[in-house]
Write a protein that holds these residues in place. Structure first.
Motif, short mmCIF file in Angstrom:
data_model
loop_
_atom_site.label_atom_id
_atom_site.label_comp_id
_atom_site.label_asym_id
_atom_site.label_seq_id
_atom_site.Cartn_x
_atom_site.Cartn_y
_atom_site.Cartn_z
N TYR A 98 3.94 1.63 -1.14
CA TYR A 98 4.34 1.29 0.22
C TYR A 98 5.63 0.70 -0.10
O TYR A 98 5.86 -0.35 -1.12
N GLU A 141 4.48 4.19 8.85
CA GLU A 141 4.48 2.69 8.24
C GLU A 141 3.16 2.22 8.47
O GLU A 141 2.44 2.42 9.48
N GLN A 246 7.19 -0.20 5.62
CA GLN A 246 6.35 -0.11 4.80
C GLN A 246 5.76 1.44 4.94
O GLN A 246 4.76 1.67 5.40
N VAL A 248 5.14 5.19 3.08
CA VAL A 248 4.37 5.63 1.74
C VAL A 248 5.19 6.57 1.02
O VAL A 248 5.78 7.31 1.47
#
Length: 314
Positions: A98, A141, A246, A248
């Motif tokens: 992340y 996210e 965040q 990936v």
């Protein structure tokens, strides 16, 4: 004596043949980029312990498998710093990451206020200095958020976190450590002016039950929690990006990419990543939480987006 020499000669021949086969095996891995499509290319991918990370690992493993890669998926290795160390130690070749966690936990940099592109670029630069490469990032996210019931949000005209500053006697439920975190209640006070908040410590995973039972008015949530599927819970916008970004990515060691068909490998991972919206991940997480095996969930989704057949890589 002649029999002894014959046996020794046979043993030497076997050893030489074994050495030659081993050398060929090593060459096959090194020269994999020149192999025809469908050749076996081995990659070891690690994940963290929670379900979403394991779903992501399965999505990549299965999509790569139909494109000729053999993936050893090692689930539940540990948090981001453990995965990073495992890659450096050569125990794995890549892992689920992340971007904000990479930047804050692994690189030790601030994440608040950064949008997805800024976070991605900084994480990519950090990894470049570690001889690691990042895939494209997912559209979704999975980060901290503040949630209320839909009814509470409507009755108090809540759209963003800052709107909570006008709510008197707000009860906020979250994991105990959230109270003193900058990426928690401290930051909510500093950035959004929340004051006079009654903090209610709740173990992670129990916050939605507390919200539904009326024990609290708002909770700390994560943006792909399966409990968001039915629409009864509302996530408040975080315009100042207190909780950062965040998205990936897959992180892969540069040495590994140099030894396989790197363009094909990255193309497959990126093709999977581009399909993963927030709504998709909430649904996939909900299926696994309901008891379905993540391998079946991943396979079903990949079939639905036509990624269970080999990509046309030109």
């Amino acid at each position: 004596m002649r029999s002894l020499r014959r046996s020794a000669g046979l043993l030497l021949s076997v050893l030489l043949l074994g050495s030659l086969m081993a050398a060929c095996g090593e060459s096959s891995e090194r020269d994999a980029s020149s192999q025809p499509q469908g050749a076996t290319l081995r990659v070891r991918i690690g994940t963290q312990e929670f379900p979403e990370a394991q779903i992501l690992g399965e999505l990549w493993r299965q999509a790569l498998a139909v494109n000729g890669y053999t993936v050893d998926l090692r689930k539940g290795i540990g948090p981001a710093e453990d995965l990073d160390q495992a890659l450096k130690d050569g125990d794995i070749d890549g892992y689920v990451a992340y971007t904000g966690t990479v930047l804050s936990i692994v690189a030790g940099e601030e994440v608040s206020g950064l949008d997805p592109d800024e976070t991605y670029d900084r994480a990519k630069d950090f990894y470049a200095g570690q001889d690691m490469v990042m895939s494209e990032m997912t559209p979704f996210e999975n980060k901290d958020a503040i949630a209320t019931t839909a009814a509470y949000a409507e009755s108090n005209q809540l759209a963003a976190i800052g709107d909570l500053a006008d709510v008197e006697g707000l009860r906020l439920g979250a994991r105990p450590e959230f109270e003193d975190l900058q990426l928690g209640l401290t930051g909510l006070s500093d950035v959004y002016g929340l004051s006079g908040v009654e903090f209610v410590p709740i173990e992670l995973g129990e916050q939605y039950a507390a919200l539904a039972d009326g024990q609290v008015d708002a909770v700390d949530a994560f943006t792909t929690d399966p409990q968001l599927e039915d629409g009864d819970v509302r996530l408040l916008e975080d315009p100042e990006r207190l909780f950062g970004s965040q998205n990936v990515v897959m992180v892969v060691g540069q040495d590994k990419l140099d030894s396989i068909d790197a363009d094909a490998f990255v193309a497959v991972v990126d093709a999977v990543n581009r399909t993963l919206t927030e709504k998709t991940m909430v649904d996939l997480n909900a299926q696994v939480t309901a008891g379905r095996d993540e391998r079946q969930v991943a396979a079903g989704f990949l079939r639905s987006v036509d990624l269970m057949t080999p990509l046309d890589l030109g």
